[in-house]
Write an enzyme that holds these catalytic residues in place. Structure first.
Site, short mmCIF file in Angstrom:
data_model
loop_
_atom_site.label_atom_id
_atom_site.label_comp_id
_atom_site.label_asym_id
_atom_site.label_seq_id
_atom_site.Cartn_x
_atom_site.Cartn_y
_atom_site.Cartn_z
N TYR A 91 -24.53 -18.29 17.39
CA TYR A 91 -23.73 -17.05 17.43
C TYR A 91 -22.38 -17.35 18.06
O TYR A 91 -22.31 -17.99 19.10
CB TYR A 91 -24.44 -15.97 18.25
CG TYR A 91 -24.79 -14.79 17.38
CD1 TYR A 91 -23.78 -14.07 16.76
CD2 TYR A 91 -26.11 -14.42 17.15
CE1 TYR A 91 -24.09 -13.01 15.92
CE2 TYR A 91 -26.42 -13.37 16.32
CZ TYR A 91 -25.40 -12.66 15.70
OH TYR A 91 -25.70 -11.63 14.87
N GLU A 118 -19.53 -14.76 18.09
CA GLU A 118 -18.65 -13.58 17.97
C GLU A 118 -17.39 -13.82 18.79
O GLU A 118 -17.46 -14.32 19.92
CB GLU A 118 -19.38 -12.33 18.47
CG GLU A 118 -20.38 -11.80 17.46
CD GLU A 118 -21.08 -10.53 17.95
OE1 GLU A 118 -20.86 -10.12 19.10
OE2 GLU A 118 -21.86 -9.98 17.16
N ASP A 137 -3.88 -11.94 -3.60
CA ASP A 137 -5.27 -12.38 -3.59
C ASP A 137 -5.36 -13.59 -4.52
O ASP A 137 -5.48 -13.45 -5.73
CB ASP A 137 -6.15 -11.22 -4.08
CG ASP A 137 -7.62 -11.61 -4.21
OD1 ASP A 137 -7.95 -12.80 -4.03
OD2 ASP A 137 -8.43 -10.72 -4.51
N THR A 164 -10.72 -16.85 -1.74
CA THR A 164 -12.05 -17.42 -1.59
C THR A 164 -11.84 -18.91 -1.34
O THR A 164 -10.76 -19.45 -1.56
CB THR A 164 -12.91 -17.27 -2.86
OG1 THR A 164 -12.26 -17.99 -3.92
CG2 THR A 164 -13.07 -15.82 -3.27
N LYS A 224 -13.77 -21.35 -5.36
CA LYS A 224 -13.39 -21.40 -6.78
C LYS A 224 -12.61 -22.69 -7.03
O LYS A 224 -13.16 -23.76 -6.83
CB LYS A 224 -12.67 -20.11 -7.16
CG LYS A 224 -13.62 -18.90 -7.00
CD LYS A 224 -12.99 -17.57 -7.29
CE LYS A 224 -14.00 -16.45 -7.03
NZ LYS A 224 -13.39 -15.11 -7.16
N ARG A 270 -19.07 -21.17 -0.47
CA ARG A 270 -18.91 -19.77 -0.88
C ARG A 270 -18.43 -18.96 0.31
O ARG A 270 -19.19 -18.67 1.23
CB ARG A 270 -20.28 -19.26 -1.35
CG ARG A 270 -20.35 -17.85 -1.86
CD ARG A 270 -21.57 -17.69 -2.73
NE ARG A 270 -21.47 -18.63 -3.83
CZ ARG A 270 -20.71 -18.43 -4.91
NH1 ARG A 270 -20.08 -17.32 -5.07
NH2 ARG A 270 -20.63 -19.37 -5.83
C1 PLP Z 1 -13.72 -13.92 -6.71
C2 PLP Z 1 -12.68 -12.98 -6.30
C3 PLP Z 1 -12.74 -12.29 -5.07
C4 PLP Z 1 -13.86 -12.35 -4.08
O1 PLP Z 1 -15.06 -12.66 -4.45
P1 PLP Z 1 -16.36 -12.80 -3.53
O2 PLP Z 1 -17.40 -12.84 -4.56
O3 PLP Z 1 -16.43 -11.62 -2.63
O4 PLP Z 1 -16.19 -14.07 -2.76
C5 PLP Z 1 -11.68 -11.50 -4.71
N1 PLP Z 1 -10.62 -11.37 -5.51
C6 PLP Z 1 -10.52 -12.00 -6.68
C7 PLP Z 1 -9.27 -11.83 -7.49
C8 PLP Z 1 -11.55 -12.82 -7.13
O5 PLP Z 1 -11.45 -13.42 -8.32
#
Ligand code: PLP
Length: 412
Positions: A51, A53, A197, A223, A226, A232
């Site tokens: 933990y 936090e 994002d 993320t 990807k 993940r």
């Molecule tokens: C994949 C993705 C996310 C977040 O995905 P999680 O499954 O929550 O990790 C956020 N924004 C975009 C544009 C994505 O393609």
């Protein structure tokens, strides 16, 4: 995995089947990748027991001296990789990274502007069933019908009309490079904050292939699993001036203890992405996507925007008499994994849309290059031209299993 095999054979068995699936088939889901053995190792460590936090040096639990080292390294490496002033590496996933920014800069009912889900946006960009659509007033821009690229005239018009507090860009199914600078100008003109994002294309930004949002955005979310090829998870980058506010939102605002095994795996992934070899990897992802797109187009498949300049493409399979659902399931039976997807201006519904989304990050990790993409494209065409021909599907599946033996998956 000996302990698991003995203590829980059901879970062990399913994991082993999944291992074979990942090894024996062609993974073309644009949001997936194979992590390195080192990332996998870090994610599977005893750090899951801890933990922590709070933040390094300011924890609510004892015994954090070692996880402090890990989180500090993760933050420093993220900042170095992207040239950012501040990183928060605690969001459990990309959705939580987005939630943290919204909770920091918006109040319930506030208006923000983001890309339409049906034109490539994400659930957390204001879909009606998602928190981002329920708590806030989301307005959506889209792509142009003529070339399937972001319609900046519409972005400007909507921004002037609605005066959003925040403008968001980034996408899950958009095959073109996004001009962050142009969005930043529009945000500045209407007095909005600007968030990017980069969940999908963070790896391309890290490698310098896609223009970086860092100099122009107030907040950048991502993320790590990807194109960036980590565990993940998610993270947030921002300027020093926003650091306190964003950290406070993530903890104690919306999460409890961070997943320290995943924070460690993120640190490993950032380190890997800082190596020169990662640039070659990212370049190959894009080169592979181009070759695969050309192969599909010359086989009669229509692609949104006509092609790709990143890691993914959107194929309209109605042009060859199929639907996305049929295409996805027949490819699956042949050992090729993709996902059905809406295409811009789709006449069909999300549960059986007109298209499929195809991406090259995972196959590129296996060491496949342009020559292999031509073969992969050939198999996709063979399946899509005879989706009900079981003998053909079985034959393709056998060929793919054989082919995959030459391209080992890291960590398997
Ligand atoms: C994949 C993705 C996310 C977040 O995905 P999680 O499954 O929550 O990790 C956020 N924004 C975009 C544009 C994505 O393609």
């Amino acid at each position: 995995m000996c302990a698991l095999k003995t203590s829980d054979p059901e879970i062990w068995g399913a994991i082993e089947h999944e291992r074979s699936r990942q090894r024996d088939g062609l993974e073309l889901i644009a949001s997936e990748n194979y992590t390195s053995a080192a990332v996998l190792e870090a994610a599977g460590t005893i750090l899951t027991n801890k933990y922590a936090e709070g933040y390094p040096g300011r924890r609510y639990y004892g015994g954090c001296e070692h996880v402090d080292v890990i989180e500090t390294l993760a933050r420093d490496r993220a900042c170095k990789l992207f040239g950012a002033e501040h990183a928060n590496v605690q969001p459990h996933a990309g959705s939580q990274a987005n939630m943290a920014v919204y909770l920091t800069v918006l109040k319930p009912g506030d208006t923000y502007l983001a890309l339409n889900l049906a034109h490539g946006g994400h659930l957390t960009h204001g879909m009606s069933l998602n928190f981002s659509g329920q708590l806030y007033h989301a307005i959506h821009y889209g792509v142009r019908q003529s070339d399937h690229r972001i319609d900046f005239d519409q972005v400007v018009a909507l921004a002037r009309e609605h005066k959003p507090k925040l403008i968001v860009t980034g996408a899950s199914a958009y095959p073109c490079e996004i001009d962050h600078g142009r969005f930043a100008e529009i945000a500045r003109e209407v007095g909005a904050l600007f968030m990017v994002d980069m969940a999908h294309y963070a790896g391309l930004v890290a490698a310098g292939l896609h223009n970086s949002p860092i100099p122009v955005a107030d907040y950048v979310t991502s993320t790590s699993h990807k194109t960036l090829r980590g565990p993940r998870s998610g993270f947030i980058l921002t300027r020093e001036a926003n650091a306190k506010a964003i950290d406070k939102t993530v903890f104690p605002g919306m999460q409890g203890g961070p997943l320290m095994h995943i924070v460690a795996a993120k640190a490993v992934c950032f380190h890997e992405a800082l190596q020169p070899a990662f640039k070659d990897y990212a370049r190959q992802i894009v080169a592979n996507a181009k070759t695969l797109a050309e192969t599909l187009v010359s086989g009669g498949i229509k692609l949104a925007s006509g092609g790709t300049d990143n890691h993914l493409m959107l194929a309209d399979v109605t042009a060859i008499g199929l639907t996305g659902k049929i295409a996805e399931s027949s490819l699956d039976r042949a050992g090729i994994t993709v996902n059905m997807n809406m295409i811009p201006f789709d006449q069909r519904k999300a549960l059986d849309p007109s298209g499929i989304r195809i991406g090259t990050p995972a196959l590129t990790t296996r060491g496949m290059k342009e020559a292999e993409m031509k073969r992969v494209g050939g198999w996709i065409l063979q399946v899509l031209k005879a989706p009900g021909d079981e003998a053909n599907l079985t034959r393709v599946r056998g060929e793919i299993r054989e082919f995959c033996r030459n391209f080992p998956v890291p960590g398997i």
